[in-house]
Design an enzyme around this catalytic site. Structure first.
Site, short mmCIF file in Angstrom:
data_model
loop_
_atom_site.label_atom_id
_atom_site.label_comp_id
_atom_site.label_asym_id
_atom_site.label_seq_id
_atom_site.Cartn_x
_atom_site.Cartn_y
_atom_site.Cartn_z
N ARG A 92 5.65 -5.72 -1.21
CA ARG A 92 5.66 -6.55 -2.43
C ARG A 92 6.32 -5.79 -3.58
O ARG A 92 5.94 -5.93 -4.73
CB ARG A 92 4.23 -6.91 -2.81
CG ARG A 92 3.32 -5.69 -2.91
CD ARG A 92 2.06 -6.05 -3.60
NE ARG A 92 1.14 -4.93 -3.59
CZ ARG A 92 0.05 -4.90 -4.31
NH1 ARG A 92 -0.26 -5.90 -5.07
NH2 ARG A 92 -0.75 -3.87 -4.25
N ASP A 251 1.13 6.99 3.50
CA ASP A 251 2.14 6.20 2.78
C ASP A 251 1.90 6.25 1.28
O ASP A 251 2.72 5.79 0.50
CB ASP A 251 2.14 4.74 3.26
CG ASP A 251 0.75 4.13 3.29
OD1 ASP A 251 -0.14 4.72 3.91
OD2 ASP A 251 0.55 3.07 2.67
N ASN A 252 0.78 6.82 0.86
CA ASN A 252 0.50 6.94 -0.56
C ASN A 252 0.59 8.39 -1.02
O ASN A 252 -0.03 8.78 -2.01
CB ASN A 252 -0.88 6.37 -0.89
CG ASN A 252 -0.93 4.87 -0.70
OD1 ASN A 252 0.10 4.20 -0.78
ND2 ASN A 252 -2.10 4.34 -0.45
N ASP A 261 0.31 5.18 -6.39
CA ASP A 261 -0.51 4.08 -5.88
C ASP A 261 -1.95 4.14 -6.35
O ASP A 261 -2.83 4.70 -5.71
CB ASP A 261 -0.44 4.00 -4.34
CG ASP A 261 0.51 2.89 -3.94
OD1 ASP A 261 1.08 2.26 -4.85
OD2 ASP A 261 0.69 2.64 -2.74
P1 AMP Z 1 -1.29 -0.06 -0.66
O1 AMP Z 1 -2.68 -0.12 -0.13
O2 AMP Z 1 -1.09 -0.74 -1.98
O3 AMP Z 1 -0.72 1.30 -0.63
O4 AMP Z 1 -0.43 -0.95 0.36
C1 AMP Z 1 -0.31 -0.66 1.73
C2 AMP Z 1 0.80 -1.51 2.33
O5 AMP Z 1 0.50 -2.90 2.19
C3 AMP Z 1 2.14 -1.33 1.66
O6 AMP Z 1 3.12 -1.42 2.64
C4 AMP Z 1 2.21 -2.48 0.68
O7 AMP Z 1 3.53 -2.84 0.37
C5 AMP Z 1 1.52 -3.57 1.47
N1 AMP Z 1 0.90 -4.60 0.60
C6 AMP Z 1 -0.16 -4.45 -0.22
N2 AMP Z 1 -0.45 -5.60 -0.83
C7 AMP Z 1 0.45 -6.51 -0.40
C8 AMP Z 1 0.67 -7.91 -0.67
N3 AMP Z 1 -0.09 -8.59 -1.51
N4 AMP Z 1 1.70 -8.49 -0.04
C9 AMP Z 1 2.47 -7.83 0.84
N5 AMP Z 1 2.32 -6.53 1.13
C10 AMP Z 1 1.31 -5.87 0.52
MG MG Z 2 0.91 2.23 -1.01
#
Ligand code: AMP
Ligand code: MG
Length: 485
Positions: A92, A251-252, A261
């Site tokens: 996103r 990934d973070n 993040d």
């Molecule tokens: P995060 O927990 O924010 O680090 O996200 C982990 C993964 O999920 C990353 O690849 C983000 O791009 C993806 N992600 C998180 N929220 C969304 C969303 N609402 N739509 C699509 N991808 C998401």
């Molecule tokens: Mg992330």
């Protein structure tokens, strides 16, 4: 005439092999409205946003208008999330491009919450306003605390609702980062089992962040050593201010050494090394005390990904890799000790220092002492007199501390200054963060702006800062935080 806002793009990420990204535009949003623009940051990085109308800025920071030179893309990466591997990517987010500041610094400008991408999996590609306010507030607070972090340039609301547990206002955050290369970016390349991909990412990362490593006999080892130092520094900073990241998935973890993040992250009030807040962190994998161990675990994943670049012979590569990762504990421990000494005004290196630090932390834990305020109370000219400090175990510790301070070969004033520069008065406490997010999502931005202003000077008190220094009342305590993406 189109406005340029002084964006100065030079987009190198798209010169990487095509597997590393997808070029695509952010989705159009129906009714973008500015929630916040960080004019100070804009000025620091050489952007001119002051003459543009709010309407124009809302179009730029929603992705509806692309600034000249922008070549948007979403990045591919992988990651170990709570220990399990997945292929991921910006689900996103859209990188607008790399902006070169007047001082020649290269910065990613990324929109987050800007629509679906080929990496979205089942996600909607959107972000809700609350979590974006949280990221803006805490990333700016971290920066002002002197901690490497991505920054926040703008938040806009999109005019759309996003469905989470309820319907929430949709928002887009503009994030500024040294880069978005993660441990997971290397895991992605390694997983494709194409050595050329790995090599191009290695060279790109070195050129972008650690150019001195080009001359090393073994570049992969050189890069790993640099990243280990940077990560150790970063985690020590987190520990210094009681910050709990909450989702230290690979990934973070940014290879630039910036905090990235801000999901369910939170600051600890009373000192308890086992503290964690994230609702999705059932076992406390990412608790306060586990952060250095997890950093090491994540670095081991980086080393694994880089094994083919460490040595052509797999056995040799594994041996060298193990030797490297084993060094992390010592690197971290030395940096942590030096940080804790600075929190207690201890100069030089005395045999009793470790015990003195441990005793204080144990005392804080046993007595539910507030982490931030205890260190700050010790950074005053005189002995603290509040009720909690009358306990005899504290008095005993205090005497030992006084004896140790005598061994400093610098003045008390010098020690005090060091303590005051390392012990913040104001951190974004959870109950305040929640209060501000609640008002902001209901359209009242004053609390948000007031809080941001106080967080600009976390090491200095003034008339406005007092309420923010108070730990939460029992009824205000926040026990759990949510990604609520
Ligand atoms: P995060 O927990 O924010 O680090 O996200 C982990 C993964 O999920 C990353 O690849 C983000 O791009 C993806 N992600 C998180 N929220 C969304 C969303 N609402 N739509 C699509 N991808 C998401
Ligand atoms: Mg992330």
């Amino acid at each position: 005439m189109t406005e340029t806002y002084n964006f100065n793009f030079d987009n190198t990420y798209k010169s990487l092999p095509k597997q590393f990204f997808e070029r695509l535009r952010p989705d159009h949003v129906p009714d973008p409205k500015i929630v916040s623009i960080n004019y100070k940051l804009a000025e620091e990085i050489g952007l001119n946003l002051t003459t543009a109308t709010q309407q124009k800025l809302s179009r730029v920071f929603s992705g509806n208008d692309l600034p000249d030179g922008s070549a948007p893309l979403s990045q591919a990466y992988a990651g170990h999330q709570f220990g399990y591997f997945s292929m991921l990517g910006d689900g996103r987010a859209h990188l607008l491009g790399e902006h070169i500041t007047p001082n020649g610094i290269r910065l990613d400008i990324q929109l987050k919450g800007s629509g679906r991408t080929p990496y979205s999996r089942s996600g909607d590609g959107r972000a809700a306003l609350g979590p974006m306010i949280r990221e803006y507030l805490i990333s700016e607070a971290m920066h002002n605390l002197g901690i490497p972090t991505t920054r926040s340039l703008a938040i806009i609301t999109t005019g759309e609702w996003v469905r989470r547990e309820t319907l929430l206002p949709g928002a887009i955050l503009t994030r500024i980062a040294s880069s978005h290369i993660r441990v997971g970016t290397f895991e992605f390349a390694a997983n494709l089992k194409d050595i050329d991909l790995l090599k191009s990412l290695l060279d790109y990362t070195i050129e972008r962040h650690y150019p001195e490593v080009f001359d090393y006999p073994n570049r992969a080892v050189g890069l790993i050593e640099k990243i280990m130092q940077k990560q150790a520094d970063l985690i020590v900073h987190w520990m210094r201010v009681g910050f709990i990241h909450g989702v230290m998935n690979t990934d973070n973890m940014a290879l630039s050494g910036e905090t990235i993040d801000y999901g369910p992250c939170a600051f600890m009030d009373n000192y308890d090394p086992n503290t964690f807040f994230s609702s999705i962190d059932r076992g406390g994998r990412y608790s306060y005390m586990n952060q250095p161990l997890i950093a090491q675990w994540n670095l081991a994943r980086l080393i694994e990904a880089l094994l083919p670049m460490i040595d052509n012979n797999e056995d040799n590569a594994v041996k060298l890799g193990e030797k490297l990762i084993d060094k992390f504990s010592d690197i971290y421990k030395q940096k942590w000790l030096s940080m804790m000494r600075s929190k207690l005004g201890l100069h030089g290196d005395q045999a009793e220092d470790q015990m003195l630090i441990k005793d204080l932390l144990d005392w804080m834990h046993n007595n539910d002492a507030d982490f931030t305020n205890t260190f700050r109370d010790l950074s005053n000219d005189k002995k603290p007199t509040e009720k909690i400090y009358k306990i005899s175990s504290f008095q005993t510790w205090y005497k030992k501390w006084m004896v140790r301070l005598q061994k400093n070969n610098v003045s008390w004033d010098t020690s005090l200054t060091m303590m005051r520069n390392n012990n913040p008065l104001i951190i974004p406490r959870n109950h305040q963060v929640e209060r501000v997010i609640n008002s902001a999502t209901q359209g009242n931005l004053k609390c948000f702006r007031d809080f941001l202003e106080v967080l600009e000077n976390p090491y200095k008190a003034d008339g406005k800062s007092k309420p923010y220094q108070m730990p939460p009342e029992p009824r205000e305590r926040v026990y759990q935080t949510f990604c609520g993406t």
